[in-house]
Motif scaffolding. Structure first.
Motif, mmCIF file in Angstrom:
data_model
loop_
_atom_site.group_PDB
_atom_site.id
_atom_site.type_symbol
_atom_site.label_atom_id
_atom_site.label_comp_id
_atom_site.label_asym_id
_atom_site.label_seq_id
_atom_site.Cartn_x
_atom_site.Cartn_y
_atom_site.Cartn_z
ATOM 1 N N SER A 1 0.855 -1.384 -0.060
ATOM 2 C CA SER A 1 -0.002 -0.093 -0.003
ATOM 3 C C SER A 1 0.895 1.387 0.109
ATOM 4 C CB SER A 1 -1.040 -0.162 1.182
ATOM 5 O OG SER A 1 -1.912 -0.908 1.157
ATOM 6 N N PHE A 2 1.834 1.359 -0.652
ATOM 7 C CA PHE A 2 2.669 2.470 -0.795
ATOM 8 C C PHE A 2 1.945 3.446 -1.616
ATOM 9 C CE2 PHE A 2 6.086 4.712 -3.293
ATOM 10 C CZ PHE A 2 7.031 5.323 -2.350
ATOM 11 N N GLY A 3 1.920 4.678 -0.831
ATOM 12 C CA GLY A 3 1.306 5.772 -1.427
ATOM 13 C C GLY A 3 -0.368 5.526 -1.256
ATOM 14 N N ALA A 4 -0.986 4.858 -0.625
ATOM 15 C CA ALA A 4 -2.383 4.539 -0.619
ATOM 16 C C ALA A 4 -3.164 5.862 -0.094
ATOM 17 C CB ALA A 4 -2.677 3.273 0.255
ATOM 18 N N PHE A 5 -4.102 6.078 -0.711
ATOM 19 C CA PHE A 5 -5.232 7.436 -0.570
ATOM 20 C C PHE A 5 -4.403 8.587 -0.712
ATOM 21 C CE2 PHE A 5 -6.681 3.416 1.510
ATOM 22 C CZ PHE A 5 -7.953 3.077 0.969
ATOM 23 N N MET A 6 -3.196 8.793 -1.262
ATOM 24 C CA MET A 6 -2.460 10.054 -1.140
ATOM 25 C C MET A 6 -3.126 11.070 -1.729
ATOM 26 S SD MET A 6 1.481 10.111 -1.325
ATOM 27 C CE MET A 6 1.561 10.073 -3.397
ATOM 28 N N PRO A 7 -3.432 12.418 -1.162
ATOM 29 C CA PRO A 7 -4.093 13.313 -1.994
ATOM 30 C C PRO A 7 -2.797 14.377 -2.638
ATOM 31 C CG PRO A 7 -3.361 14.114 0.372
ATOM 32 C CD PRO A 7 -3.097 12.677 -0.036
ATOM 33 N N SER A 8 -3.258 15.351 -3.437
ATOM 34 C CA SER A 8 -2.590 16.290 -4.088
ATOM 35 C C SER A 8 -1.598 16.952 -3.300
ATOM 36 C CB SER A 8 -3.666 17.317 -5.026
ATOM 37 O OG SER A 8 -4.415 16.444 -5.752
ATOM 38 N N GLY A 9 -0.316 17.213 -3.631
ATOM 39 C CA GLY A 9 0.649 18.023 -2.981
ATOM 40 C C GLY A 9 1.633 17.070 -2.539
ATOM 41 N N ILE A 10 1.415 15.774 -2.644
ATOM 42 C CA ILE A 10 2.720 14.798 -2.224
ATOM 43 C C ILE A 10 3.074 14.206 -3.328
ATOM 44 C CG2 ILE A 10 2.995 12.957 -0.770
ATOM 45 C CD1 ILE A 10 0.767 13.773 1.333
ATOM 46 N N THR A 11 4.346 14.106 -3.488
ATOM 47 C CA THR A 11 5.048 13.173 -4.459
ATOM 48 C C THR A 11 5.880 12.196 -3.941
ATOM 49 O OG1 THR A 11 5.047 15.014 -6.144
ATOM 50 C CG2 THR A 11 6.531 13.129 -6.498
ATOM 51 N N LEU A 12 5.640 10.782 -3.972
ATOM 52 C CA LEU A 12 6.644 9.988 -3.460
ATOM 53 C C LEU A 12 7.663 9.395 -4.593
ATOM 54 C CD1 LEU A 12 4.080 7.618 -1.146
ATOM 55 C CD2 LEU A 12 5.797 9.457 -0.391
ATOM 56 N N ARG A 13 8.698 9.586 -4.522
ATOM 57 C CA ARG A 13 9.547 8.711 -5.388
ATOM 58 C C ARG A 13 10.276 7.670 -4.752
ATOM 59 N NH1 ARG A 13 9.878 13.011 -9.118
ATOM 60 N NH2 ARG A 13 9.309 14.907 -8.561
ATOM 61 N N LEU A 14 10.568 6.599 -5.429
ATOM 62 C CA LEU A 14 10.932 5.349 -4.829
ATOM 63 C C LEU A 14 12.113 4.833 -5.753
ATOM 64 C CD1 LEU A 14 11.192 3.088 -2.876
ATOM 65 C CD2 LEU A 14 9.643 2.030 -3.647
ATOM 66 N N GLU A 15 13.452 4.640 -5.111
ATOM 67 C CA GLU A 15 14.246 3.916 -6.049
ATOM 68 C C GLU A 15 14.511 2.776 -5.290
ATOM 69 O OE1 GLU A 15 18.017 5.698 -7.065
ATOM 70 O OE2 GLU A 15 17.277 7.743 -7.345
ATOM 71 N N GLY A 16 13.707 1.616 -6.029
ATOM 72 C CA GLY A 16 13.949 0.323 -5.422
ATOM 73 C C GLY A 16 12.965 -0.373 -6.189
ATOM 74 N N ASP A 17 11.992 -0.914 -5.200
ATOM 75 C CA ASP A 17 10.597 -1.676 -5.726
ATOM 76 C C ASP A 17 9.867 -1.874 -4.590
ATOM 77 O OD1 ASP A 17 11.624 -3.569 -3.693
ATOM 78 O OD2 ASP A 17 12.548 -5.121 -5.378
ATOM 79 N N SER A 18 8.727 -2.129 -4.791
ATOM 80 C CA SER A 18 7.472 -2.126 -3.877
ATOM 81 C C SER A 18 6.743 -3.371 -3.955
ATOM 82 C CB SER A 18 6.824 -0.743 -4.171
ATOM 83 O OG SER A 18 5.791 -0.694 -3.127
ATOM 84 N N ASN A 19 5.839 -3.449 -3.156
ATOM 85 C CA ASN A 19 5.030 -4.698 -2.514
ATOM 86 C C ASN A 19 3.596 -4.567 -3.482
ATOM 87 O OD1 ASN A 19 3.868 -7.234 -1.452
ATOM 88 N ND2 ASN A 19 5.447 -6.973 -0.281
ATOM 89 N N ASP A 20 2.583 -5.136 -3.082
ATOM 90 C CA ASP A 20 1.361 -4.831 -3.767
ATOM 91 C C ASP A 20 0.779 -3.580 -3.325
ATOM 92 O OD1 ASP A 20 1.720 -7.496 -4.526
ATOM 93 O OD2 ASP A 20 0.426 -8.363 -2.897
ATOM 94 N N TYR A 21 -0.316 -3.200 -4.249
ATOM 95 C CA TYR A 21 -1.218 -2.119 -3.879
ATOM 96 C C TYR A 21 -0.597 -0.609 -3.828
ATOM 97 C CZ TYR A 21 -4.291 -5.879 -2.135
ATOM 98 O OH TYR A 21 -5.092 -6.965 -1.959
ATOM 99 N N VAL A 22 0.354 -0.623 -4.442
ATOM 100 C CA VAL A 22 0.903 0.708 -4.650
ATOM 101 C C VAL A 22 -0.128 1.626 -5.506
ATOM 102 C CG1 VAL A 22 2.245 2.156 -5.990
ATOM 103 C CG2 VAL A 22 3.220 0.005 -5.326
ATOM 104 N N GLY A 23 -0.330 2.815 -4.655
ATOM 105 C CA GLY A 23 -1.207 3.754 -5.368
ATOM 106 C C GLY A 23 -2.755 3.216 -5.090
ATOM 107 N N LYS A 24 -3.066 2.560 -4.073
ATOM 108 C CA LYS A 24 -4.331 2.132 -3.869
ATOM 109 C C LYS A 24 -5.309 3.324 -3.469
ATOM 110 C CE LYS A 24 -5.127 0.166 0.159
ATOM 111 N NZ LYS A 24 -4.915 -1.096 1.096
ATOM 112 N N GLY A 25 -6.293 3.591 -4.341
ATOM 113 C CA GLY A 25 -7.050 4.593 -3.721
ATOM 114 C C GLY A 25 -6.524 6.014 -4.066
ATOM 115 N N LEU A 26 -5.585 5.881 -4.702
ATOM 116 C CA LEU A 26 -4.701 7.617 -4.942
ATOM 117 C C LEU A 26 -5.649 8.493 -5.174
ATOM 118 C CD1 LEU A 26 -1.945 8.582 -5.267
ATOM 119 C CD2 LEU A 26 -2.060 8.083 -7.825
#
Length: 447
Positions: free
Chosen positions: A227-252
């Motif tokens: 759930s990296f970045g789940a439900f995240m509103p405007s104004g926030i930027t997440l930058r990830l160098e690497g990798d992520s698990n399931d549900y990236v941007g869920k409910g973005l």
């Protein structure tokens, strides 16, 4: 089985067990409680009380009684009231009280897990069930008898140790007064829902529209948890160098997410997995740029977000209702199942992998990109290169005039008709959400 498993593992007092499925009467509630439930989910029965006649066309926007539709003409037929549901639930509660009184108890808490109060003789003695041994269900393992049968301990979510605490500490001035900040941190895959708590405070302070784009720029290195970045509103930027698990941007909900391999990595990003399954589930707004391949069910139920990715697994764009997907590589099978809105630009799409029923019925239109689509694609490819340094996107841009011919536009037929009708209405000076336009939409879609 749930009750027994929790008791066997000494965990029953740590959780609240909820049961649902065909719950219609107070008797159903009592039986559920005796088997170990503390909460009870009602769905179909209150829906029927509200006026539903179970036509099972919810997904078609043609509900004849106005329950499951956005069509203002059909919605006028809805005659349900909240009081009807309240009345129904009060009858349920009254029946529960009567059963409790008959059993000699004052509250549901006193009967949770008391399977000895269930009389099964009437069922077992019936000729269809003769010889059935219900002991394993009702008695369970003997050595767990001393374990608690209901919830007793409050759960500690350890929010004070959440990854976002350090983000909040650094960004609190921006959240409170505006401005801009860049935060750089390492991250591990034990950190789940990174950015979600931060997003909560942004929304709480500034409302649903959040902050101006780029106000809080979070740059992370490592592997992010679910759930990296789940439900995240405007104004926030997440930058990830690497990798992520399931549900990236869920409910973005307006934010931006960028995931790319570590700088200096030697493998081909477009051939390797960068994030897990169900990316962008239920997203409503925002952007995602993913330099790599993701798993199954990409952008399921997306209704407004834009995402660029370099390959996806099975069931991508399932039940999508809006937004835009750009897929620069291979797809899995069953793409576009139940897709009723939004559109996708897919590079060298294998049409055999698109949902067969949708293609056969003509619900999905597969065709070349128009001039407007090409410009949108070029812009997104340029952003993808700028955000992720994508080698694949750069190669496509280098020969864009030729490569754009390899992209296939996936567009739901009725959605295309609705967009065209609304645009014509705007040109004519009509309200695109007015009754006149809706009547036109019903005519062109046959709905």
């Amino acid at each position: 089985e749930t009750q027994q498993t929790l008791m066997l593992n000494g965990m029953r007092d740590r959780v609240v067990v909820q049961v649902d499925g065909q719950m219609k009467t107070g008797r159903d509630v009592i039986i559920g409680a005796l088997l170990g439930a503390e909460e009870f989910g009602f769905a179909t029965a209150p829906l029927v009380v509200s006026g539903c006649i179970m036509m099972r066309v919810c997904h078609l926007d043609t509900c004849p009684v106005g329950v499951a539709t956005q069509n203002p003409v059909l919605r006028q037929r809805f005659n349900g009231k909240a009081e009807y549901v309240v009345n129904f639930m009060e009858f349920i509660a009254q029946e529960v009280r009567e059963y409790l009184a008959a059993l000699g108890y004052r509250s549901i808490d006193e009967i949770v897990g008391r399977t000895e109060l269930l009389d099964v003789n009437g069922a077992v003695e019936h000729w269809k069930a003769r010889g059935l041994d219900l002991a394993p269900i009702l008695e369970g393992p003997r050595f767990a008898d001393d374990e608690p049968r209901r919830h007793a301990r409050a759960q500690n979510h350890e929010l004070e140790e959440h990854f976002d605490v350090q983000l909040l500490e650094r960004a609190q001035d921006v959240v409170a007064h505006g401005g801009q900040i860049t935060i750089e941190l390492p991250v591990r895959n034990t950190a789940r829902a990174v950015g979600t708590m931060l997003g909560h405070h942004v929304t709480k302070a500034h409302g649903e529209h959040g902050l101006p784009d780029g106000s809080i720029d979070v740059r992370l290195t490592g592997s992010a948890g679910q759930s990296f970045g789940a439900f995240m509103p405007s104004g926030i930027t997440l930058r990830l160098e690497g990798d992520s698990n399931d549900y990236v941007g869920k409910g973005l909900s307006g934010g931006k997410i960028v995931v790319r391999p570590p700088r200096g990595s030697t493998f081909a990003a477009s051939e390797n997995v960068i994030a897990g399954n169900v990316i962008g589930y239920g997203a409503t707004q925002g952007q995602m740029f993913l330099n790599g391949v993701v798993g199954e069910r990409f952008l399921v139920r997306n209704s407004g977000a834009t995402a660029v990715v370099e390959g996806v697994g099975d069931h991508a764009l399932e039940y999508m209702t809006g937004g835009l997907a750009v897929i620069l590589g291979a797809t899995g099978r069953n793409l576009g199942a139940g897709m009723s809105g939004g559109q996708a630009y897919v590079y060298k799409l294998d049409t055999d992998l698109v949902n067969r029923e949708a293609v056969a019925s003509g619900e999905l239109e597969l065709g070349p990109l128009g001039s407007g689509d090409a410009e949108i694609l070029r812009d997104l490819l340029e952003k993808h290169v700028a955000e992720t340094d994508s080698t694949l996107a750069r190669r496509l841009l280098d020969d864009f005039e030729a490569e754009v011919e390899n992209f296939v536009r996936v567009l739901p037929r009725d959605y295309a008709a609705v967009l065209q009708t609304r645009q014509e209405a705007v040109t004519e000076g009509l309200d695109p959400d007015g009754d006149v336009v809706w009547k036109r939409i019903l005519e062109v879609t046959g709905g």
